[in-house]
Design a protein around this motif. Sequence first.
Motif, PDB file in Angstrom:
ATOM      1  N   ASN A   1     -66.693  33.551  14.566  1.00  0.00           N
ATOM      2  CA  ASN A   1     -65.416  34.263  14.662  1.00  0.00           C
ATOM      3  C   ASN A   1     -64.532  33.674  15.753  1.00  0.00           C
ATOM      4  N   ASP A   2     -65.178  33.383  16.893  1.00  0.00           N
ATOM      5  CA  ASP A   2     -64.429  32.764  17.992  1.00  0.00           C
ATOM      6  C   ASP A   2     -63.826  31.437  17.553  1.00  0.00           C
ATOM      7  N   ALA A   3     -64.660  30.623  16.849  1.00  0.00           N
ATOM      8  CA  ALA A   3     -64.210  29.300  16.417  1.00  0.00           C
ATOM      9  C   ALA A   3     -63.027  29.431  15.471  1.00  0.00           C
ATOM     10  N   ILE A   4     -63.149  30.382  14.517  1.00  0.00           N
ATOM     11  CA  ILE A   4     -62.040  30.590  13.578  1.00  0.00           C
ATOM     12  C   ILE A   4     -60.787  31.013  14.340  1.00  0.00           C
ATOM     13  N   GLY A   5     -60.996  31.899  15.311  1.00  0.00           N
ATOM     14  CA  GLY A   5     -59.862  32.338  16.130  1.00  0.00           C
ATOM     15  C   GLY A   5     -59.204  31.177  16.848  1.00  0.00           C
TER      16      GLY A   5
END
Lengths: 277, 233
Positions: free
Chosen positions: A137-141
Amino acid sequence: MLSKLLKYEFKATSRVFLPAYAVLLIAGAIQKIMLQFGFYNKDMGVFSKILGSIVPSLLGAAVVAIFVVTLVVMINRFRKSLLGREGYLMFTLPVNTSQLILSKAIAVLAWAILSCIIGLITVVILVYDTDFVNFVNDAIGLVGEASRQAGASNVVLFFIETVLTFIFGIVNLTFMIYLCLSIGQLSNKHRGLCAIGAFVGINFVLRNIILAIISNVLFTDKFVPPFYLCGYDTESIVGILQMMNAFMLAGLVIVIIELLIYFFITKYILSNKLNLE
Amino acid sequence: MTEFVLECTGVSKKYGKKEVLKNINLQLERGKIIGLLGPNGSGKTTLIKIINGLLTADEGDIKVSGEQIGIESKKIISYLPDRTYLADWMKVKDIVGMFDDFYKDFSREKAEDMLKRLNINEDDRLKTLSKGNKEKVQLILVMSRQAQLYLLDEPIGGVDPAARDYILNTIITNYNPDASVVISTHLISDVEKVLDEAIFINNGEIVLHESVDDIREKYSTSVDGYFREVFKC
């Protein structure tokens, strides 16, 4: 005819890859189950210790094996099935030399991509937990944030170029190996040695020539000015991304030119200088 | 359809400095079984490989049914090499399927019929077959095509005498007035009875190309006998 050649090439190579993938995925799943239930932490005496060392090393070996197998298949399918005794059949089929070379290369590229995907799946199986979901999720963010700051098109271009560099990098290596083997078969006695010599030669000579061209011709002020003169704003994300995209594109062009050179010389040798054992 | 199934003009080939074929001129008519006869190292295999496109001649011109060596010539040549070229992991039926896929003139029924006659199981892996049986499978594949030029390099070298007869019979019964069969061998007495013509090749040169009847008449001896005389050591 290329589709028919591919059919037999995939048939021949799937015998090697499918079992290797199965071992990798099964070892990954077992390891995951062990970790999930805290099996390694439980005091089950020697048994858990043995399993605790066998499964991870099996997994590690399977990962390494997949990549070794891909490389070995890349070399051996060309060496044995075209330049060995099977070549007597392959080169008398009513197909042209390009089709023979391409069928080998396309199959090995497909397996290399599949190997990476299977490897990725294994990793995901292993590390999948809440931390991993958060990480994704962090990476997508982060990607979303980068798109907002640097422009979606720049980010998309970056990903496309990364994928293309990976794919054409594999093709480049494949065709270079094919060229080396084709040069090796010109020798009557020392095929392997000549192929290795060609590999060393191509790498040293070609890399140096390309480096010389890049540093002395392309990237002088006249043609492509060095990046600090290109006007990229290396202080901002947009500028850095644009610069990286431009460099990757230049690299991609070189990789493609190289692989075309490898392909056409290989084709010439196999069409005109074939020297089967 | 051209008059000659094979025309070689001035074909030469060197390996390094060694001349293996010297100015070969050859015209083969259709509907013949021709023996390409010569001692070991005389250039038989090299000539056959050049006609197949496995080697390139240094000089000269070759036409197969009027076609230059290439895809078109490969479609009409059925070639049996002097070694096994089968991939070990395949089953007999896989390689039959492969021939069926690639050669339009291949007859699957004919191949299956011959395999049955020689007691070769189609489900067997080629790895498990004996050397002789592998050679039989290859010959069946090659003879199941309706080609114009058959090039058989040492077709009977590795098989027992009973199978030899069957193989030679297969070659004769496959007779087609548009096609010719070239058999390269040094086991002359075995093939002599099926030959229409004989080509003697020595040190890369054709020393004789005559009909078998003419040879017998002129030299009043068998082809085998005359071969022994010409190539006396």
